[in-house]
Write an enzyme that holds these catalytic residues in place. Structure first.
Site, PDB file in Angstrom:
ATOM      1  N   THR A   1       0.819  -1.210   0.000  1.00 58.81           N
ATOM      2  CA  THR A   1       0.000   0.000   0.000  1.00 58.81           C
ATOM      3  C   THR A   1       0.857   1.266   0.000  1.00 58.81           C
ATOM      4  OG1 THR A   1      -1.488   1.308   1.391  1.00 58.81           O
ATOM      5  CG2 THR A   1      -0.088  -0.237   2.533  1.00 58.81           C
TER       6      THR A   1
ATOM      7  N   TYR B   1      -2.129   0.223   9.714  1.00 62.26           N
ATOM      8  CA  TYR B   1      -2.302  -0.437   8.420  1.00 62.26           C
ATOM      9  C   TYR B   1      -0.989  -0.392   7.617  1.00 62.26           C
ATOM     10  CZ  TYR B   1      -3.851  -1.097   3.603  1.00 62.26           C
ATOM     11  OH  TYR B   1      -3.959  -1.529   2.312  1.00 62.26           O
TER      12      TYR B   1
END
Ligand code: UFG
Length: 331
Positions: free
Chosen positions: A119, A143
């Site tokens: 990501t 995350y």
């Protein structure tokens, strides 16, 4: 030549689109998914399917022994930045711990190539402009940390165990391929374009902008949006590159163009013709100000070219998908 791909999370959003692209290119594909968020119906009947949780080592190893993939593409994981701030342990469990278990099993069963869904959140809060794969990685939410840790595990394990890996750092993914047979409802959707399209269709009374006081031209955050079909194809371009050059690499996956949250909401109103209600709220925890990809590495190394970079096209495909979900729910 790579022939057999095992896809984890193949019943989910990005996994199912990549599955569709891989099957379309003639690969033999199997899927591992625990169906926690994905749908069994999106997996074509010709694909082997293992309803398995990645931390269930005996079952994962059984799937590897049976299917004998030369490549694993690993999508399964949790993806919501805000949730990761509220429940970090879930993210380290689902993203880092589960990936470690999978990588260990892949090493044991001699998988040659491993492609990992990472990501743009690994870059944290960059200064401005575009970020390249060599930009510093300073995640600002669990995350991003949970994915960056897996990147490190892959890089270290590859040095000792000889497999090749690719890390794909996704920017903001949106849209859908309407050829997918089943429409996946995501009741807890939090992503901007999806929530805006649901608002068009009357599923929410309004949409809230999380923060209008950022140091950007209109005060709202800036993101780089990539169409899901372009992203799905990128995985296969990367796989060709890894196979041809016997190489490992890291790739940014975006379009290289930034849109503010306000510009996206304008696009959704323009494309839909509906002026839904927009509210201004406070900043959301864990949100970076601006994330825009330098995509030259993906384009130059693999020959990948975006086919759907127009933001109105991305929005209109997302809207068509939300309509399809609504129609299938009312059948
Ligand atoms: N936003 C709103 N209102 C909403 C939803 C989102 O204002 O109802 C804003 C967010 O605050 C943020 C922007 O829209 O500024 C984009 O938010 P998303 O939730 O759509 O996506 P994120 O940027 O938080 O995260 C996504 C992926 C990550 C990836 C990241 C990279 O979920 O995997 O893009 O930019 F890392």
């Amino acid at each position: 030549m790579t022939k057999k791909i095992l896809i984890t999370g193949g019943a989910g959003y990005i996994g199912s689109h990549t599955l569709l692209a891989a099957v379309g290119q003639g690969y033999d594909v199997a899927v591992i998914d625990n169906l926690s968020t994905g749908r069994r119906e999106v997996i074509p009947t010709e694909c082997a399917f293992y309803e398995v949780d990645l931390v269930d080592k005996p079952k994962v190893e059984q799937a590897l022994k049976e299917f004998l993939p030369d490549t694993v593409i690993h999508f399964a994981g949790s993806i919501d930045v805000r949730e990761s701030v509220e429940n970090p342990i879930k993210y380290y469990a689902n993203n880092t711990y589960a990936s470690l278990a999978l990588i260990e099993a892949c090493v044991k069963h001699n998988v040659q190539r491993f492609i990992f869904s990472s990501t743009a959140a690994v870059y944290g809060n960059p200064d401005g402009g575009t970020v390249s794969e060599t930009s510093p990685t300073f995640p600002i939410n669990p995350y991003g940390h949970s994915k960056l840790m897996t990147e490190q595990i892959l890089s270290d394990a590859s040095k000792s165990h000889g497999f090749r890996y690719a890390i794909l750092r996704y920017f903001n993914v949106a849209g859908a391929d309407l050829r997918l047979k089943a429409a996946q409802p995501t009741p807890m959707a939090t992503h901007l374009i999806k929530v805006a399209c649901q608002t068009v269709l009357g599923l929410h009374p309004s949409i809230k902008i999380f923060g209008t006081d950022y140091e950007t031209a209109d005060g709202t955050c800036i993101r780089d949006f990539i169409h899901i079909s372009d992203l799905a194809r990128a995985h296969l371009n990367v796989l060709d590159y890894m196979t041809e050059y016997d190489a490992s690499a890291v790739f940014n996956c975006g379009n290289g163009q930034g849109y503010s949250v306000k510009q996206i909401l304008d696009a959704v109103q323009r494309v839909s013709g509906i002026n839904f209600k927009i509210e201004h709220g406070s900043r959301r925890a864990g949100d970076p100000r601006s994330l825009i990809a330098d995509t030259s590495c993906l384009r130059n190394k693999t020959g990948w070219v975006a086919q759907h970079e127009d933001i109105d096209e991305i929005v209109s495909s997302a809207l068509a998908w939300e309509r399809k979900i609504l129609e299938s729910a009312s059948l």
